[in-house]
Design an enzyme around this catalytic site. Structure first.
Site, PDB file in Angstrom:
ATOM      1  N   ASP A  95       0.870  -1.176   0.000  1.00  0.00           N
ATOM      2  CA  ASP A  95       0.000   0.000   0.000  1.00  0.00           C
ATOM      3  C   ASP A  95       0.907   1.225   0.000  1.00  0.00           C
ATOM      4  OD1 ASP A  95      -2.067   1.819   0.490  1.00  0.00           O
ATOM      5  OD2 ASP A  95      -3.107   0.429   1.831  1.00  0.00           O
ATOM      6  N   ASP A 195      -2.834   4.795  -2.480  1.00  0.00           N
ATOM      7  CA  ASP A 195      -3.736   5.516  -1.592  1.00  0.00           C
ATOM      8  C   ASP A 195      -4.167   6.861  -2.214  1.00  0.00           C
ATOM      9  OD1 ASP A 195      -4.746   5.473   1.250  1.00  0.00           O
ATOM     10  OD2 ASP A 195      -3.655   7.378   1.331  1.00  0.00           O
ATOM     11  N   GLU A 237      -6.713   3.994  -5.488  1.00  0.00           N
ATOM     12  CA  GLU A 237      -7.889   4.354  -4.688  1.00  0.00           C
ATOM     13  C   GLU A 237      -8.365   5.731  -5.142  1.00  0.00           C
ATOM     14  OE1 GLU A 237      -9.293   5.066  -0.052  1.00  0.00           O
ATOM     15  OE2 GLU A 237      -7.435   5.884  -0.807  1.00  0.00           O
ATOM     16  N   HIS A 311     -10.894  -1.289   4.980  1.00  0.00           N
ATOM     17  CA  HIS A 311     -10.636  -0.787   6.336  1.00  0.00           C
ATOM     18  C   HIS A 311     -11.238   0.591   6.589  1.00  0.00           C
ATOM     19  CE1 HIS A 311      -7.796   1.040   3.712  1.00  0.00           C
ATOM     20  NE2 HIS A 311      -7.442   1.907   4.653  1.00  0.00           N
ATOM     21  N   ASP A 312     -11.834   1.198   5.570  1.00  0.00           N
ATOM     22  CA  ASP A 312     -12.461   2.514   5.736  1.00  0.00           C
ATOM     23  C   ASP A 312     -13.980   2.427   5.742  1.00  0.00           C
ATOM     24  OD1 ASP A 312      -9.970   3.836   5.650  1.00  0.00           O
ATOM     25  OD2 ASP A 312     -10.031   3.960   3.459  1.00  0.00           O
TER      26      ASP A 312
HETATM   27  C1  GLC Z   1      -7.129   6.350   2.311  1.00  0.00           C
HETATM   28  C2  GLC Z   1      -6.956   5.227   3.292  1.00  0.00           C
HETATM   29  C3  GLC Z   1      -7.410   5.721   4.633  1.00  0.00           C
HETATM   30  C4  GLC Z   1      -6.539   6.870   5.034  1.00  0.00           C
HETATM   31  C5  GLC Z   1      -6.530   7.966   3.974  1.00  0.00           C
HETATM   32  C6  GLC Z   1      -5.391   8.908   4.179  1.00  0.00           C
HETATM   33  O1  GLC Z   1      -8.449   6.696   2.109  1.00  0.00           O
HETATM   34  O2  GLC Z   1      -7.623   4.099   2.856  1.00  0.00           O
HETATM   35  O3  GLC Z   1      -7.391   4.708   5.599  1.00  0.00           O
HETATM   36  O4  GLC Z   1      -6.989   7.417   6.238  1.00  0.00           O
HETATM   37  O5  GLC Z   1      -6.357   7.436   2.681  1.00  0.00           O
HETATM   38  O6  GLC Z   1      -4.158   8.313   3.870  1.00  0.00           O
END
Ligand code: GLC
Ligand code: CA
Length: 541
Positions: A95, A195, A237, A311-312
């Site tokens: 990641d 990310d 993402e 995880h979010d």
């Molecule tokens: C992404 C991650 C999340 C994190 C954010 C900032 O959305 O999945 O968990 O808090 O980025 O890095």
């Protein structure tokens, strides 16, 4: 492209398995569970960040990209993980958080000292003209600007103030990131998850945060310089994605990513223009439209990722399924719906045993920075505690971050000591040990889904067939068919807890899988609550 038949398993290391009795999951813990993952049948692990971090945002604030956070282990441990996984034909996807670093990263420590530092332009600073540069809000709910005394400037942080945003327009930043990617490729990893990648090309002066004009140029540069040289699986993402954007990101010429996470389906129960915390009931017709657009839009154009959880996000079985009376049925139905679509499925740890959202008893039990900020902000705005907790229980990120439920021993077999975050009490009933070998379990059902996609004679149809909705305007049933050569795959899912009947006759050769003991298709289509059926038929035309 090997990843077109892959199934990815997402590990949130802090909550997967603790090997050394400090209550925190770690790399050796993951290694000790590789045999299980091989049994499950996945072939890629997406490993959430394990780099050196201040842990303000559980690893998404990286202070050294080439070192491992001490709580998770050492460089030797990750090398061992890569090697041990590879022995089991499992690849590791790292990641990469490239939109921002930790404020404790050496680059930022140098950058903030003085304006002439070579690292100053690595970040986004604005002169102090007597007030904050703009009223831009961070995603974690307060100003996106933080004052930096040493230079009398403000710096930008789209997330916590310990997560300063990198300035991708500055070439050395890009080169430094490419160098980090190369470092991990050389270690033997086989993929990256990027990310919040659609934020990297922001043009702060123009007020552009997501999808900056140079976004695709930078991704292409990264792919050309590093990613395309190794045979990787890459996923971006992108919270702001649409099908049209996904076509660019997952362009079949291979110039960008393998795929992105398009969140359109998962955002459907949010109120338009409202914060994400207050959910509406899901409109199934809309869900069908969104999947149809994704499936048909990327057909022969790009590639989809298939996911319900991460995880979010809150756990899907608690959100759109029924984690009480129809726990098993609804967990399996949701899995069926997704796993027969075209794309690469992602399973978030615990999803495969039907882990549920967590009901925390006390406000002090929440750990997530976003949740803690929400509680603080809403308290100030005068919301009642009950009201705040209602939102948090629906959408808070700690819901899916509780320890993996391995067995019914104390702390669910996750650790010998009290873990960093509470274990869900339902571990006595919902745990892996109980489900292994039980053919009626959610786990064994997931194993079959994975097997069909990766190894069965249905591999081609699952990978390559087109997609058409059936009973498109039916408000309770999600059904589709996929045709490839002379074969047809028909998926029928009742999305709710009431029986439904559709007056139609389906001809089929075989029931591939169902979450019930039998099927009731003789005199029309009878679906029991949350029933899911997958049929194989021959294409009549
Ligand atoms: C992404 C991650 C999340 C994190 C954010 C900032 O959305 O999945 O968990 O808090 O980025 O890095
Ligand atoms: Ca540990």
């Amino acid at each position: 492209m090997w990843w077109k038949n892959s199934v990815v398993y997402q590990i949130y290391p802090r909550s997967f398995k603790d090997s050394n009795g400090d209550g925190i999951g770690d790399l050796q813990g993951i290694i000790s569970k590789l045999d299980y993952l091989a049994y499950l049948g996945i072939d890629v692990i997406w490993l959430c960040p394990v780099y050196q971090s201040q842990n303000e945002d559980n690893g998404y604030d990286i202070s050294d990209y080439k070192n491992i956070h001490y709580e998770y282990g050492t460089m030797k441990d990750i090398e061992m993980l890569i090697e041990e996984a590879s022995k089991r034909e499992i690849k590791i996807m790292m990641d990469i958080v490239a939109n921002h670093t930790s404020s404790e990263h050496e680059w930022f420590k140098e950058a903030r000292k003085n304006k002439n530092s070579p690292y100053h332009d690595y970040y986004i600073f604005k002169e102090n003209k007597g007030s904050v540069p703009s009223d831009l809000q961070s995603i974690f709910l307060d100003s996106a600007w933080e004052y930096n005394q040493q230079t009398n400037e403000y710096y930008l942080h789209m997330f916590a103030k310990g997560q300063p945003d990198l300035n991708w327009h500055h070439k050395p930043v890009r080169d430094s990131i490419f160098d980090i990617l190369q470092f991990w490729v050389d270690k033997g990893i086989k993929g990256f998850r990027f990310d919040v990648i659609d934020l990297i090309a922001k043009e702060i002066n123009e007020g552009i945060i997501g999808d900056g004009p140079k976004l695709h140029e930078y991704i292409k540069e990264m792919t050309k310089n590093v990613l395309s040289k190794a045979d990787l699986i890459t996923v971006g993402e992108t919270w702001g994605a649409t099908v049209e954007k996904a076509k660019l990101f997952s362009n079949k010429d291979g110039s960008e990513f393998s795929m992105i996470f398009n969140f359109e389906h998962i955002l459907l129960d949010q109120q338009p223009n409202k914060e994400k915390w207050d959910l509406l009931p899901l409109d199934l017709i809309k869900l069908k439209e969104v999947f149809k657009a994704q499936q048909q839009g990327l057909y022969n154009e790009g590639w989809n990722s298939l996911f319900w959880n991460n995880h979010d996000l809150p756990r899907i079985v608690s959100r759109w399924g029924n984690d009480k009376k129809y726990h098993k049925e609804s967990a399996k139905m949701l899995a069926t719906l997704l796993h027969f679509m075209q794309g690469t499925p992602y399973i978030y740890q615990g999803e495969e045993i039907g882990m549920t959202n967590m009901k925390f008893e006390s406000i002090d039990d929440y750990k997530d920075i976003e949740t803690l900020n929400l509680i603080k902000t809403r308290k100030k705005l005068g919301y009642s505690i009950e009201d705040i907790l209602k939102s948090v229980d629906a959408k808070g990120r700690d819901n899916s971050r509780t320890p993996y439920q391995w067995n019914d021993k104390k702390y669910a077999g996750f650790s010998d000591v009290n873990p960093w975050i509470l274990v869900n009490n339902n571990y006595v009933n919902i745990n892996l040990e109980k489900q292994i070998g039980d053919q009626s379990s959610i786990l064994e059902y997931y194993r079959k889904l994975i097997y069909y996609r990766r190894h069965s004679v249905y591999r081609d149809i699952i990978e390559k067939a087109d997609f058409n909705l059936l009973y498109e305007n039916h408000s309770e049933v999600f059904a589709y068919e996929r045709t490839y050569k002379n074969q047809k795959l028909i998926v029928l899912c009742n999305f709710y807890d009431q029986k439904v009947f559709i007056d139609d006759k389906i001809t089929y050769e075989k029931v591939l899988i169902t979450n019930q003991k039998d099927v009731l298709l003789e005199n029309g289509i009878n679906l029991r609550p949350y029933e899911a059926i997958v049929l194989i038929a021959s294409d009549q035309q």
